[in-house]
Design a protein around this motif. Structure first.
Motif, PDB file in Angstrom:
ATOM      1  N   VAL A 149      39.729  30.245  24.152  1.00  0.00           N
ATOM      2  CA  VAL A 149      40.900  29.833  24.913  1.00  0.00           C
ATOM      3  C   VAL A 149      41.127  30.809  26.052  1.00  0.00           C
ATOM      4  CG1 VAL A 149      43.393  29.441  24.838  1.00  0.00           C
ATOM      5  CG2 VAL A 149      41.963  28.778  22.899  1.00  0.00           C
ATOM      6  N   ALA A 150      41.322  30.302  27.240  1.00  0.00           N
ATOM      7  CA  ALA A 150      41.638  31.133  28.397  1.00  0.00           C
ATOM      8  C   ALA A 150      42.774  30.462  29.163  1.00  0.00           C
ATOM      9  CB  ALA A 150      40.416  31.311  29.294  1.00  0.00           C
ATOM     10  N   LEU A 151      43.895  31.166  29.271  1.00  0.00           N
ATOM     11  CA  LEU A 151      45.018  30.633  30.022  1.00  0.00           C
ATOM     12  C   LEU A 151      44.859  30.972  31.498  1.00  0.00           C
ATOM     13  CD1 LEU A 151      47.984  31.587  27.670  1.00  0.00           C
ATOM     14  CD2 LEU A 151      46.658  29.482  27.737  1.00  0.00           C
ATOM     15  N   GLN A 152      45.223  30.039  32.357  1.00  0.00           N
ATOM     16  CA  GLN A 152      45.102  30.245  33.787  1.00  0.00           C
ATOM     17  C   GLN A 152      46.411  29.892  34.468  1.00  0.00           C
ATOM     18  OE1 GLN A 152      41.771  27.809  34.931  1.00  0.00           O
ATOM     19  NE2 GLN A 152      40.270  29.287  34.204  1.00  0.00           N
ATOM     20  N   GLY A 153      46.623  30.470  35.623  1.00  0.00           N
ATOM     21  CA  GLY A 153      47.843  30.181  36.366  1.00  0.00           C
ATOM     22  C   GLY A 153      47.663  30.587  37.817  1.00  0.00           C
ATOM     23  N   GLU A 154      48.610  30.204  38.639  1.00  0.00           N
ATOM     24  CA  GLU A 154      48.527  30.500  40.061  1.00  0.00           C
ATOM     25  C   GLU A 154      49.895  30.966  40.553  1.00  0.00           C
ATOM     26  OE1 GLU A 154      47.565  28.190  44.309  1.00  0.00           O
ATOM     27  OE2 GLU A 154      47.187  27.209  42.375  1.00  0.00           O
ATOM     28  N   HIS A 211      48.032  31.108  47.255  1.00  0.00           N
ATOM     29  CA  HIS A 211      46.801  31.834  47.551  1.00  0.00           C
ATOM     30  C   HIS A 211      46.144  31.367  48.849  1.00  0.00           C
ATOM     31  CE1 HIS A 211      43.021  33.915  46.729  1.00  0.00           C
ATOM     32  NE2 HIS A 211      42.410  32.793  47.059  1.00  0.00           N
ATOM     33  N   GLN A 212      46.063  30.056  49.078  1.00  0.00           N
ATOM     34  CA  GLN A 212      45.334  29.559  50.246  1.00  0.00           C
ATOM     35  C   GLN A 212      45.991  29.995  51.554  1.00  0.00           C
ATOM     36  OE1 GLN A 212      45.185  25.277  50.960  1.00  0.00           O
ATOM     37  NE2 GLN A 212      43.030  25.428  51.531  1.00  0.00           N
ATOM     38  N   ARG A 213      47.300  29.926  51.629  1.00  0.00           N
ATOM     39  CA  ARG A 213      47.988  30.316  52.864  1.00  0.00           C
ATOM     40  C   ARG A 213      47.858  31.809  53.132  1.00  0.00           C
ATOM     41  NH1 ARG A 213      53.595  26.778  53.545  1.00  0.00           N
ATOM     42  NH2 ARG A 213      52.567  24.798  54.016  1.00  0.00           N
ATOM     43  N   VAL A 214      47.937  32.610  52.077  1.00  0.00           N
ATOM     44  CA  VAL A 214      47.786  34.051  52.258  1.00  0.00           C
ATOM     45  C   VAL A 214      46.355  34.381  52.665  1.00  0.00           C
ATOM     46  CG1 VAL A 214      47.897  36.297  51.101  1.00  0.00           C
ATOM     47  CG2 VAL A 214      49.670  34.594  50.694  1.00  0.00           C
ATOM     48  N   GLU A 215      45.386  33.667  52.085  1.00  0.00           N
ATOM     49  CA  GLU A 215      43.995  33.874  52.483  1.00  0.00           C
ATOM     50  C   GLU A 215      43.775  33.483  53.934  1.00  0.00           C
ATOM     51  OE1 GLU A 215      41.312  35.340  50.950  1.00  0.00           O
ATOM     52  OE2 GLU A 215      42.982  36.004  49.691  1.00  0.00           O
ATOM     53  N   ILE A 229      50.717  41.319  43.828  1.00  0.00           N
ATOM     54  CA  ILE A 229      51.338  40.421  42.850  1.00  0.00           C
ATOM     55  C   ILE A 229      50.272  39.611  42.117  1.00  0.00           C
ATOM     56  CG2 ILE A 229      52.805  38.374  42.598  1.00  0.00           C
ATOM     57  CD1 ILE A 229      54.465  39.486  44.952  1.00  0.00           C
ATOM     58  N   GLU A 230      49.278  39.124  42.856  1.00  0.00           N
ATOM     59  CA  GLU A 230      48.189  38.358  42.226  1.00  0.00           C
ATOM     60  C   GLU A 230      47.439  39.199  41.197  1.00  0.00           C
ATOM     61  OE1 GLU A 230      46.233  34.624  44.439  1.00  0.00           O
ATOM     62  OE2 GLU A 230      45.641  36.566  45.250  1.00  0.00           O
ATOM     63  N   TYR A 231      47.224  40.462  41.525  1.00  0.00           N
ATOM     64  CA  TYR A 231      46.525  41.344  40.582  1.00  0.00           C
ATOM     65  C   TYR A 231      47.339  41.505  39.299  1.00  0.00           C
ATOM     66  CZ  TYR A 231      44.805  45.567  38.376  1.00  0.00           C
ATOM     67  OH  TYR A 231      44.348  46.470  37.450  1.00  0.00           O
ATOM     68  N   GLU A 232      48.638  41.806  39.464  1.00  0.00           N
ATOM     69  CA  GLU A 232      49.497  41.961  38.290  1.00  0.00           C
ATOM     70  C   GLU A 232      49.571  40.667  37.488  1.00  0.00           C
ATOM     71  OE1 GLU A 232      50.646  44.682  37.182  1.00  0.00           O
ATOM     72  OE2 GLU A 232      50.167  45.951  38.906  1.00  0.00           O
ATOM     73  N   MET A 238      47.997  37.347  32.729  1.00  0.00           N
ATOM     74  CA  MET A 238      47.364  36.159  32.163  1.00  0.00           C
ATOM     75  C   MET A 238      46.269  36.535  31.166  1.00  0.00           C
ATOM     76  SD  MET A 238      49.068  33.670  33.302  1.00  0.00           S
ATOM     77  CE  MET A 238      48.044  32.344  32.650  1.00  0.00           C
ATOM     78  N   LYS A 239      45.535  37.614  31.446  1.00  0.00           N
ATOM     79  CA  LYS A 239      44.504  38.067  30.510  1.00  0.00           C
ATOM     80  C   LYS A 239      45.146  38.525  29.205  1.00  0.00           C
ATOM     81  CE  LYS A 239      41.115  39.468  33.988  1.00  0.00           C
ATOM     82  NZ  LYS A 239      40.441  40.617  34.666  1.00  0.00           N
ATOM     83  N   HIS A 240      46.256  39.238  29.332  1.00  0.00           N
ATOM     84  CA  HIS A 240      46.975  39.682  28.132  1.00  0.00           C
ATOM     85  C   HIS A 240      47.494  38.485  27.339  1.00  0.00           C
ATOM     86  CE1 HIS A 240      49.688  41.945  25.546  1.00  0.00           C
ATOM     87  NE2 HIS A 240      50.675  41.151  25.923  1.00  0.00           N
ATOM     88  N   LEU A 241      48.024  37.485  28.044  1.00  0.00           N
ATOM     89  CA  LEU A 241      48.554  36.301  27.388  1.00  0.00           C
ATOM     90  C   LEU A 241      47.440  35.522  26.691  1.00  0.00           C
ATOM     91  CD1 LEU A 241      51.333  34.997  27.090  1.00  0.00           C
ATOM     92  CD2 LEU A 241      50.788  33.542  29.038  1.00  0.00           C
TER      93      LEU A 241
END
Length: 266
Positions: free
Chosen positions: A5-10, A23-27, A96-99, A104-107
């Motif tokens: 199981v791997a939880l993902q989010g944006e 993410h897309q606009r900041v990129e 913020i994305e890094y944190e 998410m990895k912890h979750l």
């Protein structure tokens, strides 16, 4: 079969309830800063020139100040660069994305039982007239020319044997480790107490009577199985009384392999 199981989010930003972007606009901003051009920056991330300008206009309006500025032409020619506010936005968003990724990895590490719970919830949504529903894993399959024997391991380590057509087994994509459920009508179960001896019934689940619901003609007797499962049987009121079926009595639920219906979550 153990499921990974791997939880993902944006991360997505809103200002006063209005979508600022993710993410897309900041990129896009970072790409423009790297290439010094809106055209080249948009092209590098696969965004059209018009879509890039629409995004920039929207971000400028919501930020209340320009995020880009044009540099005057000269020896190296003109170009586009981020304002201090734009550069700060990119840096902060990436932090913020890094944190967020760490969270998410912890979750995900805390959610290893999620797949099993999801399958349980899916099976709980199922509507059926069968009184007994068992969730488990296919332990073995004995193929035959016409029928296959399916052995399903349920809670507590007990096994249920079902006979289904070879065509049905293929249609359900059954194989060892497959999550599946077994349905058995309460009327298909015979109860026995004491030593059962040798019987033709393939399924013999032993446990203890935990509930008796008497009726005018029939009674429903529920047996608690090792590991926390239960199985219910419908017997005549006369049989219930003659067998002295009451709470605490050890009993065995007997049913044929042909009385079992096998299904899989979808």
């Amino acid at each position: 079969m153990v499921k990974e199981v791997a939880l993902q989010g944006e991360v997505w930003i809103t200002l006063d309830g209005k979508d600022f972007g993710g993410h897309q606009r900041v990129e896009l901003l970072a790409s423009i800063a790297q290439h010094g051009s809106i055209t080249q920056g948009a092209k590098a991330i696969g965004m059209s020139y018009k879509a890039a300008w629409d995004a920039i206009d929207a971000m400028n309006n919501l930020a209340g100040e320009p995020l880009l500025e044009r540099s005057a032409g000269g020896k190296g020619g003109g170009g586009t660069r981020l304002t201090h506010r734009g550069a700060q936005l990119v840096a902060n968003f990436r932090r913020i994305e890094y944190e967020h990724s760490v969270f998410m990895k912890h979750l995900s590490r805390q959610s290893q039982g999620l797949a099993d719970d999801y399958l349980l919830l899916q099976s709980m949504k199922m509507k059926t007239s069968a009184r007994n529903q068992f969730s488990g894993t296919v332990a073995r399959i004995k193929p035959g020319a016409v029928n296959d024997e399916i052995i399903l391991r349920i809670v507590g380590g007990q096994e249920i044997v079902a006979i289904i057509t070879h065509e049905s087994a293929e249609s359900l994509c059954l194989q060892e480790g497959t999550e599946a459920f077994a349905l058995v009508k309460a009327s298909s179960i015979i109860l026995a107490t004491g030593e059962t001896g040798k019987l033709s019934a393939r399924n013999q689940l032993r446990g203890t009577v935990c509930r008796v619901q008497p009726g005018a003609v029939n009674s429903e007797v529920t047996i608690a199985l090792p590991g926390g499962g239960t199985i219910a049987a419908t017997v005549t009121r006369d049989s219930e009384q003659a067998m002295e079926l009451e709470m605490g009595v050890e009993a065995t639920a007997l049913f044929k392999a042909s009385s079992v219906i096998i299904g899989v979550p979808i």
